[in-house]
Design a protein around this motif. Sequence first.
Motif, PDB file in Angstrom:
ATOM      1  N   ALA A   1      34.019  21.118 104.843  1.00 60.31           N
ATOM      2  CA  ALA A   1      33.690  22.548 104.812  1.00 60.31           C
ATOM      3  C   ALA A   1      32.425  22.811 104.004  1.00 60.31           C
ATOM      4  CB  ALA A   1      34.858  23.345 104.237  1.00 60.31           C
ATOM      5  N   ARG A   2      31.832  21.758 103.498  1.00 59.70           N
ATOM      6  CA  ARG A   2      30.623  21.873 102.677  1.00 59.70           C
ATOM      7  C   ARG A   2      30.854  22.745 101.445  1.00 59.70           C
ATOM      8  NH1 ARG A   2      29.885  18.156 105.762  1.00 59.70           N
ATOM      9  NH2 ARG A   2      28.125  17.930 107.165  1.00 59.70           N
ATOM     10  N   LEU A   3      32.016  22.531 100.804  1.00 62.38           N
ATOM     11  CA  LEU A   3      32.365  23.257  99.583  1.00 62.38           C
ATOM     12  C   LEU A   3      32.292  22.300  98.404  1.00 62.38           C
ATOM     13  CD1 LEU A   3      35.522  25.192 100.801  1.00 62.38           C
ATOM     14  CD2 LEU A   3      33.199  26.083 100.555  1.00 62.38           C
ATOM     15  N   GLU A   4      31.766  22.790  97.313  1.00 62.47           N
ATOM     16  CA  GLU A   4      31.748  22.000  96.087  1.00 62.47           C
ATOM     17  C   GLU A   4      32.818  22.571  95.165  1.00 62.47           C
ATOM     18  OE1 GLU A   4      28.793  20.986  92.376  1.00 62.47           O
ATOM     19  OE2 GLU A   4      27.921  21.521  94.308  1.00 62.47           O
ATOM     20  N   LEU A   5      33.894  21.820  94.997  1.00 58.81           N
ATOM     21  CA  LEU A   5      35.011  22.286  94.176  1.00 58.81           C
ATOM     22  C   LEU A   5      35.042  21.538  92.861  1.00 58.81           C
ATOM     23  CD1 LEU A   5      37.880  22.417  96.838  1.00 58.81           C
ATOM     24  CD2 LEU A   5      36.473  24.305  96.018  1.00 58.81           C
ATOM     25  N   GLN A   6      35.249  22.284  91.787  1.00 62.94           N
ATOM     26  CA  GLN A   6      35.453  21.677  90.475  1.00 62.94           C
ATOM     27  C   GLN A   6      36.886  21.131  90.428  1.00 62.94           C
ATOM     28  OE1 GLN A   6      32.844  21.360  88.518  1.00 62.94           O
ATOM     29  NE2 GLN A   6      31.657  22.539  90.022  1.00 62.94           N
ATOM     30  N   SER A   7      37.184  20.349  89.427  1.00 62.00           N
ATOM     31  CA  SER A   7      38.501  19.717  89.318  1.00 62.00           C
ATOM     32  C   SER A   7      39.627  20.751  89.279  1.00 62.00           C
ATOM     33  CB  SER A   7      38.550  18.852  88.055  1.00 62.00           C
ATOM     34  OG  SER A   7      39.807  18.256  87.925  1.00 62.00           O
ATOM     35  N   ALA A   8      39.436  21.810  88.514  1.00 61.41           N
ATOM     36  CA  ALA A   8      40.471  22.849  88.424  1.00 61.41           C
ATOM     37  C   ALA A   8      40.634  23.564  89.761  1.00 61.41           C
ATOM     38  CB  ALA A   8      40.110  23.848  87.331  1.00 61.41           C
ATOM     39  N   GLU A   9      39.520  23.812  90.440  1.00 65.45           N
ATOM     40  CA  GLU A   9      39.579  24.467  91.753  1.00 65.45           C
ATOM     41  C   GLU A   9      40.277  23.564  92.770  1.00 65.45           C
ATOM     42  OE1 GLU A   9      35.537  27.156  91.815  1.00 65.45           O
ATOM     43  OE2 GLU A   9      35.339  24.985  92.096  1.00 65.45           O
ATOM     44  N   ARG A  10      40.000  22.273  92.682  1.00 61.05           N
ATOM     45  CA  ARG A  10      40.621  21.317  93.593  1.00 61.05           C
ATOM     46  C   ARG A  10      42.134  21.294  93.397  1.00 61.05           C
ATOM     47  NH1 ARG A  10      37.961  16.841  92.121  1.00 61.05           N
ATOM     48  NH2 ARG A  10      36.044  17.687  92.947  1.00 61.05           N
ATOM     49  N   SER A  11      42.578  21.345  92.136  1.00 63.63           N
ATOM     50  CA  SER A  11      44.021  21.360  91.834  1.00 63.63           C
ATOM     51  C   SER A  11      44.667  22.635  92.365  1.00 63.63           C
ATOM     52  CB  SER A  11      44.260  21.249  90.339  1.00 63.63           C
ATOM     53  OG  SER A  11      43.753  20.041  89.856  1.00 63.63           O
ATOM     54  N   ALA A  12      44.000  23.777  92.167  1.00 58.52           N
ATOM     55  CA  ALA A  12      44.538  25.049  92.656  1.00 58.52           C
ATOM     56  C   ALA A  12      44.584  25.056  94.177  1.00 58.52           C
ATOM     57  CB  ALA A  12      43.678  26.207  92.138  1.00 58.52           C
ATOM     58  N   MET A  13      43.556  24.517  94.808  1.00 53.77           N
ATOM     59  CA  MET A  13      43.509  24.468  96.272  1.00 53.77           C
ATOM     60  C   MET A  13      44.615  23.568  96.816  1.00 53.77           C
ATOM     61  SD  MET A  13      41.915  25.722  98.869  1.00 53.77           S
ATOM     62  CE  MET A  13      40.526  26.426  98.032  1.00 53.77           C
ATOM     63  N   LEU A  14      44.877  22.460  96.122  1.00 52.82           N
ATOM     64  CA  LEU A  14      45.948  21.551  96.534  1.00 52.82           C
ATOM     65  C   LEU A  14      47.286  22.280  96.520  1.00 52.82           C
ATOM     66  CD1 LEU A  14      46.964  18.697  97.277  1.00 52.82           C
ATOM     67  CD2 LEU A  14      47.095  18.228  94.826  1.00 52.82           C
TER      68      LEU A  14
END
Length: 99
Positions: A15-28
Motif C-alpha cells: 500500500a506504500r505506507l510507512e508505518l512506525q512500530s507502534a502503528e504496525r502493532s495497532a494495525m495488526l
Amino acid sequence: MALTPDDVSRIAHLARLELQSAERSAMLAQLNGFFSIVEQMSAVDTSGVEPLYTPLSAVSEVALRLRDDAVTETDQRELNQRSAPQVEDGLFLVPKVIE
C-alpha cells in the motif's frame, strides 16, 4: 485467520505506507479484529435466506422505483471523435505507453 507482524509489514509495503512500530502493532490488532468479525459472520448459516435489495425490505414491503430501460440519447460517436487525433473503425487510437 490471524495475521502476523510480517503480514502487516507486507501489506503496508504494498500500500506504500510507512508505518512506525507502534502503528504496525495497532494495525495488526485492528486487522485481526476485522478478520475475527468476518469469521463470525461466515460461521452463520444463511442457507434459505433470501438476499435483500435494501435493508428496509427486511422490516416492511418496499416497492422498487425502477425506470424503463430506454435509449434517451442518439448515437453521437462520429461527432465526439471529430476532435480526436486518430480514429480507426470507430475507436480512438492512442500511443502505446506500456512496454
